[in-house]
Design a protein around this motif. Structure first.
Motif, PDB file in Angstrom:
ATOM      1  N   ARG A   4     -33.754  44.031  83.202  1.00 20.35           N
ATOM      2  CA  ARG A   4     -33.870  43.824  81.833  1.00 20.35           C
ATOM      3  C   ARG A   4     -35.254  44.273  81.278  1.00 20.35           C
ATOM      4  NH1 ARG A   4     -32.786  37.615  79.729  1.00 20.35           N
ATOM      5  NH2 ARG A   4     -30.673  38.369  80.051  1.00 20.35           N
TER       6      ARG A   4
ATOM      7  N   TRP B 203     -28.642  40.003  86.171  1.00 17.46           N
ATOM      8  CA  TRP B 203     -29.298  38.876  85.268  1.00 17.46           C
ATOM      9  C   TRP B 203     -30.191  38.272  85.705  1.00 17.46           C
ATOM     10  CZ3 TRP B 203     -28.891  33.379  85.457  1.00 17.46           C
ATOM     11  CH2 TRP B 203     -29.212  32.953  84.124  1.00 17.46           C
ATOM     12  N   GLN B 204     -31.229  38.155  84.996  1.00 17.20           N
ATOM     13  CA  GLN B 204     -32.708  37.622  85.502  1.00 17.20           C
ATOM     14  C   GLN B 204     -33.200  37.727  86.779  1.00 17.20           C
ATOM     15  OE1 GLN B 204     -32.722  33.342  83.999  1.00 17.20           O
ATOM     16  NE2 GLN B 204     -32.579  34.109  81.662  1.00 17.20           N
TER      17      GLN B 204
ATOM     18  N   VAL C 283     -21.806  39.345  82.139  1.00 15.31           N
ATOM     19  CA  VAL C 283     -22.500  37.798  81.703  1.00 15.31           C
ATOM     20  C   VAL C 283     -22.189  37.630  80.283  1.00 15.31           C
ATOM     21  CG1 VAL C 283     -24.767  36.606  81.625  1.00 15.31           C
ATOM     22  CG2 VAL C 283     -24.648  38.202  83.310  1.00 15.31           C
TER      23      VAL C 283
ATOM     24  N   ASP D 133     -23.883  33.370  76.084  1.00 13.97           N
ATOM     25  CA  ASP D 133     -24.644  32.370  76.114  1.00 13.97           C
ATOM     26  C   ASP D 133     -25.238  31.978  77.338  1.00 13.97           C
ATOM     27  OD1 ASP D 133     -22.327  31.804  77.701  1.00 13.97           O
ATOM     28  OD2 ASP D 133     -21.604  30.015  76.451  1.00 13.97           O
ATOM     29  N   GLU D 134     -25.096  33.279  78.190  1.00 13.74           N
ATOM     30  CA  GLU D 134     -25.515  33.498  79.708  1.00 13.74           C
ATOM     31  C   GLU D 134     -25.282  32.000  80.478  1.00 13.74           C
ATOM     32  OE1 GLU D 134     -29.743  34.217  79.140  1.00 13.74           O
ATOM     33  OE2 GLU D 134     -29.589  36.207  78.519  1.00 13.74           O
ATOM     34  N   LYS D 135     -23.920  31.640  80.287  1.00 12.97           N
ATOM     35  CA  LYS D 135     -23.437  30.672  81.144  1.00 12.97           C
ATOM     36  C   LYS D 135     -22.320  30.757  81.925  1.00 12.97           C
ATOM     37  CE  LYS D 135     -24.766  27.026  77.680  1.00 12.97           C
ATOM     38  NZ  LYS D 135     -24.238  25.741  76.861  1.00 12.97           N
TER      39      LYS D 135
ATOM     40  N   LEU E 118     -21.676  30.584  85.916  1.00 16.04           N
ATOM     41  CA  LEU E 118     -22.842  31.729  86.375  1.00 16.04           C
ATOM     42  C   LEU E 118     -23.349  31.332  87.616  1.00 16.04           C
ATOM     43  CD1 LEU E 118     -23.620  34.406  85.641  1.00 16.04           C
ATOM     44  CD2 LEU E 118     -25.698  33.154  84.707  1.00 16.04           C
TER      45      LEU E 118
END
Length: 583
Positions: free
Chosen positions: A175, A220-221, A280, A283-285, A324
């Motif tokens: 990211r 992701w993150q 992903v 809403d990143e859920k 997730l």
């Protein structure tokens, strides 16, 4: 049993999948038990080794063999890697030591998944192909390196950015933009610093995550997600697997299983598309994950007698939505159970090998169709929607669903006799599954050209150009294998590229027996200008070729004003990572 591929073509199996396609395939290990009659092996090649015959042999090889056996015959074509065993290395001593008569016999007769070319190529063409196989002995030393990617429009420059390991299938960026990552089909994961201050670093191997056929990856993150397949039941069955990977302070990976699936049958054909693309949610859920079809178009595909009468399964030809932070889920091979779990998101999608979010967070996919001359779809993937497979692909019905259909390339121009699925997988099929009652199929986007818009007319069987006719088609030219879909969601690209989408086409019309009738183009980069319809329920697009000349381009990632395109790279040599810079 309907399972034998017939010739070499492309539609992204890749790998299996991605590109799914295949060609004649025979492994070197099995060569020892393929006995050729002495009378056949003793026959000399009656065709002189003249330049014209060598040229013809090379042209035949490119159309029918290259996608599995590779450009130089090393057995490293991407399409062949989906099979249970690898295509033969035609450069090798076990192949080159055979007589011309023996090679001709095997091309003519076929065996197992190695097709017979008796009805596909003339006797002269088969002997010409034998001549070309002889030239492959030292092909790598004389490989053509002059053909490099080139821009087709102003505002683009292309440069080689790095060499990558063999069988690369996915590329993504951290990211913060400090690193590019890529994964290979056998399960290796590498990291490269974008400022090139560090040498490429191997971060994971298959022993770390347990996915020997890796096709999906996203980041992701600080957490990496990987998806793919694990073979079971003596390589005749498979299980889907999704894991998450993080690293501790000492740099050691920590792996957690997100889900595994119930075992179901493979087919030992290029039609096993497997668990591939990951994305992903906006809403990143949740995490969207693709499970491609296990068949070309809904036909029966067993595996050497295992899993008899199997077609597609509850776990195939769908897109799933997984919370997730899930851990140790088990996905049964039962549609009602999957729906009750809340993980079944969309159905009827043959091989959506790539997913991406547009600027509004909508999930968009590009989809490969099968061996029939149906167009390739681009779709807006929405919860609860059905996109038609296996009854509909590219806006056209699959004829095998109709019990009175009698397949014959002489009377049906949509059947290419050089297709992998012909003749065994196209057949009169009165037991073809019935359409789901009460379901309306969601169509793909309409493409108004001017590029990638050739199609075969249903009424005449002739190939038409949609934009020349002033109409739209759904969506891309048949057998293109669209991959590497990206959106300029941050609107960082300049000029005509700002805020638009880009996609690669894996197939080259000059080297694919299926795509050749439509276009000489392919292995190119397309600029997509999408527009929503008046009702806001679907899209149309205009398509422009902006670069070409890539070699087995399988994925791309957009970072700032640069698009990084990664090549599959064969079984041993590795490919190139290209920087497509938008000036």
């Amino acid at each position: 049993m309907h399972q034998t591929p017939n010739t070499c073509i492309v539609w992204f199996v890749l790998v299996g999948a991605f590109l799914g396609s295949c060609s004649p395939k025979e492994t070197e290990d099995s060569e020892a038990v393929w006995t050729v009659p002495e009378s056949a092996a003793a026959i000399a090649n009656p065709i002189p080794e003249a330049a014209e015959h060598l040229r013809e042999g090379q042209a035949i090889y490119r159309l029918y063999c290259e996608t599995c056996h590779g450009a130089t015959g090393g057995g490293d074509g991407a399409a062949g890697q989906a099979m249970g065993s690898q295509p033969a290395n035609l450069q090798s001593e076990p192949i080159q030591s055979q007589t011309d008569g023996a090679l001709f016999f095997k091309l003519t007769e076929g065996r197992g998944v190695m097709p017979s070319f008796r009805e596909v190529l003339t006797e002269t063409q088969r002997w010409q192909l034998v001549h070309h196989i002889r030239t492959l002995k030292n092909a790598d030393a004389h490989a053509d390196t002059a053909a490099l990617p080139r821009a087709l429009v102003p505002g683009i420059s292309i440069s080689s950015w790095a060499k990558v390991a063999p069988r690369a299938v996915r590329i993504w960026a951290s990211r913060d933009g400090d690193y590019l990552w890529y994964a290979t089909l056998p399960g290796e994961v590498y990291r490269l610093s974008t400022d090139r201050s560090q040498v490429p670093e191997k971060m994971l191997d298959v022993s770390d995550h347990g996915i020997p056929r890796l096709q999906g990856a996203t980041y992701w993150q600080g957490t990496l997600y990987l998806s793919g397949n694990v073979r079971v039941n003596d390589n005749k069955g498979t299980e889907g697997r999704l894991v998450r990977v993080s690293w501790n302070a000492e740099g050691r990976p920590r792996v957690e299983v997100v889900f595994t699936t119930e075992a179901y049958g493979t087919t030992n054909t290029p039609f096993d598309h497997g668990w591939s693309a990951l994305q992903v949610s906006a809403d990143e859920k949740h995490l969207f994950v693709v499970s491609g079809s296990r068949t070309d178009h809904g036909e029966v595909q067993d595996n050497l007698g295992a899993y008899p009468n199997a077609r597609d399964e509850a776990l195939t030809a769908k897109i799933f939505r997984i919370p997730l932070h899930s851990k140790d889920l088990f996905l049964p091979n039962d549609r009602d159970s999957l729906q009750a779990m809340g993980v079944l998101f969309a159905e009827g999608i043959r091989n959506a090998y790539d997913l991406a979010l547009d600027g509004e967070g909508r999930l968009i996919a590009v989809v490969n169709s099968g061996d029939y001359d149906q167009n390739e779809d681009m779709i807006w993937v929405r919860e609860g929607h059905h996109y038609g497979y296996p009854w509909m692909m590219g806006g056209m019905e699959t004829p095998q669903q109709f019990p009175d259909w009698l397949p014959d390339p002489e009377t049906d121009p949509f059947l290419n006799p050089g297709a992998a699925a012909w003749p065994d997988d196209f057949y009169n099929d009165p037991d073809f599954p019935k359409r789901p009652a009460g379901r309306r199929f969601t169509p793909g986007f309409l493409n108004f050209g001017p590029d990638a818009d050739k199609f075969r007319d249903r009424e005449t069987g002739l190939i038409r150009d949609a934009s020349d006719m002033g109409i739209g088609m759904t969506t891309f030219t048949p057998h293109s294998s669209p991959l590497g879909l990206v959106f300029d969601t941050e609107k960082q690209l300049p000029g005509r590229f700002k805020g638009k989408a880009l996609v690669l086409r894996y197939t080259n019309g000059q080297r694919s027996v299926l795509m050749q009738p439509f276009t000489p183009h392919g292995k190119d980069l397309l600029l997509l200008d999408l527009e929503p319809d008046d009702a806001g329920t679907n899209f149309s697009l205009k398509t422009y070729r902006v670069a070409e000349g890539f070699t087995q381009p399988v994925d791309a990632v957009l970072l700032g004003k640069s698009l990084y395109v990664i090549e599959y790279g064969g079984r041993e040599k590795g490919g190139t990572l290209w920087n497509v810079s938008f000036d």
